[in-house]
Scaffold this motif. Structure first.
Motif, PDB file in Angstrom:
ATOM      1  N   ARG A  22       0.828  -1.207   0.000  1.00 50.54           N
ATOM      2  CA  ARG A  22       0.000   0.000   0.000  1.00 50.54           C
ATOM      3  C   ARG A  22       0.867   1.262   0.000  1.00 50.54           C
ATOM      4  N   ARG A  23       1.944   1.252   0.771  1.00 44.03           N
ATOM      5  CA  ARG A  23       2.835   2.423   0.784  1.00 44.03           C
ATOM      6  C   ARG A  23       3.433   2.658  -0.601  1.00 44.03           C
ATOM      7  N   PHE A  24       3.793   1.573  -1.294  1.00 47.68           N
ATOM      8  CA  PHE A  24       4.320   1.712  -2.652  1.00 47.68           C
ATOM      9  C   PHE A  24       3.274   2.342  -3.574  1.00 47.68           C
ATOM     10  N   LEU A  25       2.040   1.861  -3.493  1.00 47.79           N
ATOM     11  CA  LEU A  25       0.993   2.371  -4.386  1.00 47.79           C
ATOM     12  C   LEU A  25       0.674   3.839  -4.099  1.00 47.79           C
ATOM     13  N   GLU A  26       0.791   4.241  -2.856  1.00 44.52           N
ATOM     14  CA  GLU A  26       0.459   5.616  -2.482  1.00 44.52           C
ATOM     15  C   GLU A  26       1.615   6.594  -2.716  1.00 44.52           C
ATOM     16  N   ASP A 113       5.128  -7.715   0.823  1.00 42.42           N
ATOM     17  CA  ASP A 113       5.131  -6.588   1.755  1.00 42.42           C
ATOM     18  C   ASP A 113       6.547  -6.025   1.885  1.00 42.42           C
ATOM     19  N   ARG A 114       7.540  -6.899   1.971  1.00 38.22           N
ATOM     20  CA  ARG A 114       8.919  -6.442   2.172  1.00 38.22           C
ATOM     21  C   ARG A 114       9.487  -5.802   0.904  1.00 38.22           C
ATOM     22  N   VAL A 115       9.280  -6.424  -0.245  1.00 36.00           N
ATOM     23  CA  VAL A 115       9.893  -5.868  -1.446  1.00 36.00           C
ATOM     24  C   VAL A 115       9.211  -4.560  -1.853  1.00 36.00           C
ATOM     25  N   PHE A 116       7.881  -4.478  -1.737  1.00 37.95           N
ATOM     26  CA  PHE A 116       7.211  -3.236  -2.113  1.00 37.95           C
ATOM     27  C   PHE A 116       7.396  -2.156  -1.042  1.00 37.95           C
ATOM     28  N   GLY A 117       7.566  -2.555   0.215  1.00 36.83           N
ATOM     29  CA  GLY A 117       7.902  -1.564   1.227  1.00 36.83           C
ATOM     30  C   GLY A 117       9.240  -0.904   0.914  1.00 36.83           C
ATOM     31  N   ALA A 118      10.203  -1.713   0.461  1.00 36.70           N
ATOM     32  CA  ALA A 118      11.511  -1.160   0.079  1.00 36.70           C
ATOM     33  C   ALA A 118      11.417  -0.342  -1.204  1.00 36.70           C
ATOM     34  N   LEU A 119      10.460  -0.680  -2.076  1.00 40.33           N
ATOM     35  CA  LEU A 119      10.306   0.019  -3.370  1.00 40.33           C
ATOM     36  C   LEU A 119       9.516   1.324  -3.251  1.00 40.33           C
TER      37      LEU A 119
END
Length: 222
Positions: A22-26, A113-119
């Motif tokens: 979600r953080r990545f998308l936002e 969750d981990r890879v997109f959080g880092a992205l």
């Protein structure tokens, strides 16, 4: 190259759980005019059970940040992913075993969750980025039913640009190890996700200098 063909990721954010994806998308996407010295990238490599994102699965993930022209300490991360599938013949390539993946692997939800959080707030950097882009997007689609866009830069495309139009190039001229040797970079053992992510990041820095790239838009141009 998907850097400019961005769909509205933000509109999809409420379709996924709170967390890294979600953080990545936002997160806002850096504009094409961003200077490379200010750009925030994440080098990513995936080891998988095969090459078809529709039917094969992610087995391991390696990531590390690239901030401008630096690879900062303390950002490297790697983990196995257990999706309840056998590694099959792919073990010949990456040497991962079913026992390792079962014992140490995280679930695909945690891996995403981990890879997109880092992205989040960064641009995906990979060699032959269609693989990483395809597998990550397919995993999100299977798990959450949404089709996301991932801004990306491909070191293979940059390498082909550096090689030019010569007709006598060997067929493997754009392989990661070949381009690294051409750039005078050391040889690493391949098909380890974190090692390949590091190899990609170093090659990107060398090619950006050789091609005199100054902006994200110039680096993303296929």
């Amino acid at each position: 190259m998907r850097f400019f063909r961005r769909r509205s990721n933000a509109a999809l954010a409420t379709s996924v759980p709170e967390g890294g994806l979600r953080r990545f998308l936002e997160a806002p996407v850096a504009p094409p005019g961003t200077r490379l010295e200010d750009a925030r990238l994440l080098a990513v490599d995936l080891e998988t059970t095969g090459l078809d994102a529709r039917t094969d699965h992610i087995l391991s993930v390696g990531t590390l940040a690239v901030d401008g022209t630096r690879i900062p300490f303390g950002t490297a991360e790697s983990y196995l992913v257990d999706q309840g599938v056998d590694v099959g013949q792919s073990a010949v390539i990456h040497q991962l075993t079913d026992d390792e993946v079962r014992a140490e692997g995280v679930g695909i939800e945690e891996a995403l969750d981990r890879v997109f959080g880092a992205l989040a707030g960064r641009v995906l950097l990979a060699h032959h980025v269609a693989v990483e882009d395809g597998f990550l997007r397919a995993a999100v689609r299977r798990l959450y039913g949404v089709d996301i866009a991932i801004p990306s830069i491909d070191t293979m495309a940059l390498g082909l640009r550096a090689l030019g139009d010569a007709e006598d190039l060997p067929r493997d001229a754009a392989r990661l190890w070949r381009l690294r040797a051409r750039a005078g970079l050391p040889s690493y053992r391949g098909h380890d996700a974190l090692t390949d992510a590091l190899a990609c990041a170093e090659l990107y820095l060398a090619l950006a200098q050789e091609l005199r790239l100054t902006t994200l838009g110039a680096a993303a141009r296929a």
